[in-house]
Design a protein around this motif. Structure first.
Motif, PDB file in Angstrom:
ATOM      1  N   TYR A   1       0.840  -1.194   0.000  1.00 14.05           N
ATOM      2  CA  TYR A   1       0.000   0.000   0.000  1.00 14.05           C
ATOM      3  C   TYR A   1       0.879   1.249   0.000  1.00 14.05           C
ATOM      4  N   ARG A   2       0.493   2.211  -0.794  1.00 16.28           N
ATOM      5  CA  ARG A   2       1.226   3.470  -0.885  1.00 16.28           C
ATOM      6  C   ARG A   2       0.929   4.311   0.360  1.00 16.28           C
ATOM      7  N   PRO A   3       1.974   4.763   1.065  1.00 20.18           N
ATOM      8  CA  PRO A   3       1.759   5.642   2.222  1.00 20.18           C
ATOM      9  C   PRO A   3       1.205   6.989   1.755  1.00 20.18           C
ATOM     10  N   CYS A   4       0.159   7.447   2.402  1.00 22.48           N
ATOM     11  CA  CYS A   4      -0.557   8.617   1.923  1.00 22.48           C
ATOM     12  C   CYS A   4      -1.181   9.375   3.085  1.00 22.48           C
ATOM     13  N   VAL A   5      -1.390  10.677   2.876  1.00 22.62           N
ATOM     14  CA  VAL A   5      -2.136  11.507   3.822  1.00 22.62           C
ATOM     15  C   VAL A   5      -3.313  12.136   3.072  1.00 22.62           C
ATOM     16  N   GLY A   6      -4.337  12.477   3.820  1.00 21.52           N
ATOM     17  CA  GLY A   6      -5.479  13.196   3.280  1.00 21.52           C
ATOM     18  C   GLY A   6      -5.870  14.287   4.252  1.00 21.52           C
ATOM     19  N   VAL A   7      -6.493  15.332   3.734  1.00 14.43           N
ATOM     20  CA  VAL A   7      -6.884  16.465   4.575  1.00 14.43           C
ATOM     21  C   VAL A   7      -8.352  16.814   4.340  1.00 14.43           C
ATOM     22  N   MET A   8      -9.118  16.791   5.422  1.00 12.59           N
ATOM     23  CA  MET A   8     -10.484  17.322   5.407  1.00 12.59           C
ATOM     24  C   MET A   8     -10.361  18.772   5.859  1.00 12.59           C
TER      25      MET A   8
ATOM     26  N   GLN B   1      -5.303  15.018  -1.039  1.00 12.32           N
ATOM     27  CA  GLN B   1      -4.581  13.853  -0.528  1.00 12.32           C
ATOM     28  C   GLN B   1      -3.338  13.656  -1.372  1.00 12.32           C
ATOM     29  N   GLY B   2      -2.394  12.892  -0.857  1.00 15.30           N
ATOM     30  CA  GLY B   2      -1.205  12.604  -1.651  1.00 15.30           C
ATOM     31  C   GLY B   2      -0.221  11.755  -0.894  1.00 15.30           C
ATOM     32  N   GLY B   3       0.795  11.334  -1.605  1.00 14.84           N
ATOM     33  CA  GLY B   3       1.802  10.433  -1.057  1.00 14.84           C
ATOM     34  C   GLY B   3       2.713  11.092  -0.043  1.00 14.84           C
ATOM     35  N   VAL B   4       3.232  10.255   0.840  1.00 18.83           N
ATOM     36  CA  VAL B   4       4.186  10.691   1.854  1.00 18.83           C
ATOM     37  C   VAL B   4       5.580  10.352   1.343  1.00 18.83           C
ATOM     38  N   ASP B   5       6.458  11.346   1.331  1.00 20.06           N
ATOM     39  CA  ASP B   5       7.834  11.120   0.891  1.00 20.06           C
ATOM     40  C   ASP B   5       8.599  10.320   1.942  1.00 20.06           C
ATOM     41  N   GLU B   6       9.612   9.608   1.502  1.00 24.27           N
ATOM     42  CA  GLU B   6      10.463   8.810   2.392  1.00 24.27           C
ATOM     43  C   GLU B   6      10.969   9.676   3.549  1.00 24.27           C
ATOM     44  N   GLY B   7      10.699   9.244   4.799  1.00 30.09           N
ATOM     45  CA  GLY B   7      11.164   9.947   5.983  1.00 30.09           C
ATOM     46  C   GLY B   7      10.390  11.203   6.341  1.00 30.09           C
ATOM     47  N   GLU B   8       9.343  11.532   5.592  1.00 32.98           N
ATOM     48  CA  GLU B   8       8.572  12.752   5.843  1.00 32.98           C
ATOM     49  C   GLU B   8       7.602  12.554   7.003  1.00 32.98           C
ATOM     50  N   ASP B   9       7.522  13.545   7.869  1.00 29.55           N
ATOM     51  CA  ASP B   9       6.564  13.565   8.963  1.00 29.55           C
ATOM     52  C   ASP B   9       5.151  13.674   8.378  1.00 29.55           C
ATOM     53  N   LEU B  10       4.195  12.944   8.959  1.00 29.20           N
ATOM     54  CA  LEU B  10       2.833  12.929   8.416  1.00 29.20           C
ATOM     55  C   LEU B  10       2.163  14.304   8.424  1.00 29.20           C
ATOM     56  N   LYS B  11       2.352  15.064   9.486  1.00 27.93           N
ATOM     57  CA  LYS B  11       1.759  16.406   9.542  1.00 27.93           C
ATOM     58  C   LYS B  11       2.367  17.310   8.476  1.00 27.93           C
ATOM     59  N   GLU B  12       3.694  17.214   8.310  1.00 27.76           N
ATOM     60  CA  GLU B  12       4.358  18.006   7.274  1.00 27.76           C
ATOM     61  C   GLU B  12       3.853  17.597   5.892  1.00 27.76           C
TER      62      GLU B  12
END
Length: 157
Positions: free
Chosen positions: A6-13, A39-50
């Motif tokens: 699964y691709r690591p991802c964040v989304g924002v409401m 929404q979009g992918g999380v870069d390697e080592g990136e903090d989820l909030k960032e």
């Protein structure tokens, strides 16, 4: 498919002062009147909030000065792509996404939204909608995700 991850991802409401939620219409989706939250992918080592603030700025132009992250989902939410899309997205490396969603309060104005803030743009149009509409606006294979996000954040919207 079971071998793919699964691709690591964040989304924002993103919720405005009237309690309405930002949705955008994807530029690359020509087969329906589907709208989605940023929404979009999380870069390697990136903090989820960032990652959430970066994706939000890229897709909406909303800057961190106008955004307050309120809460994130208790657990990541996974979804699988429909069979016809597997192998066609994200270099064929993933079967779906594992998303951590954030509820964010927007204190800016509509003039602070700029869909051209990032090249290439992801959305061709945007609007504020009532939160309860969200599951009806998203592509069918993500409806379960939007229902779960809405359920978790409903009391805080």
């Amino acid at each position: 498919m079971s071998e793919l991850g699964y691709r690591p991802c964040v989304g924002v409401m993103l919720v405005n002062s009237e309690g309405r939620v930002f949705v955008g219409r994807r530029i690359d989706n020509k087969e329906g009147d589907w709208w989605q939250m940023p929404q979009g992918g999380v870069d390697e080592g990136e903090d989820l909030k960032e990652a959430a603030l970066r994706e939000l700025a890229e897709e909406t132009g909303a800057q961190a000065a106008h955004v307050s992250l309120i809460r994130q989902t208790e657990e990541p939410i996974r979804y699988d792509l429909p069979e016809e899309l597997i192998g066609k997205l994200w270099g064929g490396k993933y079967r779906g996404q594992e998303q951590v969603w954030f509820l964010a309060r927007f204190s800016g104005t509509d003039d602070d939204i700029d869909l051209q803030a990032h090249d290439p743009a992801e959305f061709c149009d945007w609007k504020w909608v009532d939160a309860e509409q969200l599951p009806d606006l998203i592509v069918p294979f993500k409806k379960r995700v939007y229902r779960a996000v809405l359920e978790e954040f409903r009391a805080l919207i």
